[in-house]
Design a protein around this motif. Sequence first.
Motif, mmCIF file in Angstrom:
data_model
loop_
_atom_site.group_PDB
_atom_site.id
_atom_site.type_symbol
_atom_site.label_atom_id
_atom_site.label_comp_id
_atom_site.label_asym_id
_atom_site.label_seq_id
_atom_site.Cartn_x
_atom_site.Cartn_y
_atom_site.Cartn_z
ATOM 1 N N SER A 1 -6.296 -2.707 13.676
ATOM 2 C CA SER A 1 -6.279 -1.725 13.105
ATOM 3 C C SER A 1 -6.087 -1.717 11.806
ATOM 4 N N LYS A 2 -5.053 -2.257 11.488
ATOM 5 C CA LYS A 2 -3.674 -2.004 10.629
ATOM 6 C C LYS A 2 -4.473 -2.666 9.681
ATOM 7 N N ASP B 1 -8.663 -2.475 9.088
ATOM 8 C CA ASP B 1 -8.993 -2.199 8.962
ATOM 9 C C ASP B 1 -8.378 -1.136 7.382
ATOM 10 N N TYR B 2 -7.029 -0.832 7.652
ATOM 11 C CA TYR B 2 -6.693 0.198 6.993
ATOM 12 C C TYR B 2 -6.590 -0.380 5.343
ATOM 13 N N TYR B 3 -5.500 -1.604 5.589
ATOM 14 C CA TYR B 3 -5.146 -2.696 4.171
ATOM 15 C C TYR B 3 -6.251 -3.393 3.739
ATOM 16 N N ASP C 1 4.540 -1.669 8.509
ATOM 17 C CA ASP C 1 4.721 -0.676 8.565
ATOM 18 C C ASP C 1 4.747 -0.544 9.926
ATOM 19 N N VAL D 1 1.508 -4.773 6.209
ATOM 20 C CA VAL D 1 1.001 -4.816 8.092
ATOM 21 C C VAL D 1 2.796 -4.835 8.591
#
Length: 337
Positions: free
Chosen positions: A331-332, A334-336, A310, A307
């Motif tokens: 929000s990051k 949620d992606y990882y 990036d 996280v």
Amino acid sequence: MKLRHYHHHLLLLLLCCSFTETIEPISTSIAVGVAAALTGFLARYQNIFHYFQECCRPEWISFNKTALQADLESKLFGQHVASRIILKAVNGFMTNDNPKKPLVLSLHGWTGTGKNFVSGLIADSVYKEGMDSRFVHVFTSELHFPHASQIDNYKSQLQQWIKGNVTNCERSMFIFDEMDKMHPGLIDSIKPYLDYYDKLDGVSYRKAIFIFLSNAGGDSIIQTALDFWKEGRNREEMELKDLETSLSLSVFNNKKSGLWHTSLIDKNLVDFFVPFLPLEYCHVVQCALSAMADRELEPDLKVADQVARDLVYFPKSERIFSVKGCKTIDSKLDYYT
């Protein structure tokens, strides 16, 4: 008799009293008896209501220095200067039974560095309900003061809002977000409330707290941080004296800021200009791990590292400081995850 039984008893008494207008004359003596019982009950147990509904009393407003210190140490990352100022300023103010003026803090720094977060920590340490307290009032420039043509109306409304709320509770807190987007001159309308007055029209404002949040001055803070880095000096060596003068001048002379040439600065009514430093990679990792804990997830250093990597950093070649701080961490995740 337990507290809930008292409360139930009171509701029954109130219900009985609501029918006094419909009872027959012969029952008047009963109504009088009920009223007398209710009066006696309220006289004896009047403080019970303070435990059920928030009010301006120590049961609901009581500063917890230990909690604030612990939160600043464990939840706020990379802000050693801000942490020290906030703890000393709030503790000194809240433990003073007779302050000469309200506490006025102006928090500055780029987005995602923790300004709003710290406001919440302060509220949590003072009010039992934290940011949900009805004695904490948040004003956002673009929402509450959107039109420059209405500035005179905003000034009048703002004065009335503050006067009314402080009249209701002297320990009120006012948070002004997006000060860098506020119309210049508007905030000067509350200058009398922040000054060294015992009372104004019978109202004392000396125990209120005013917090201004702004991105203005962020460039000045970043320049100081970059200078320290280029000189090979440790970030933790930075002190308030290294930042405050340039920060206050930067804010005062910023024509796009709500504090531009404000009398609040000119008359030294801002107690502390609190600088929030740009965050580095290691701080972003800490933010990610903390966010996982908040979600009750198992801390995963590999995910936190990904996280953090990036995000966008500056200067571009060295990638030292995070452009958005920790703002997009949730929000990051949620992606990882």
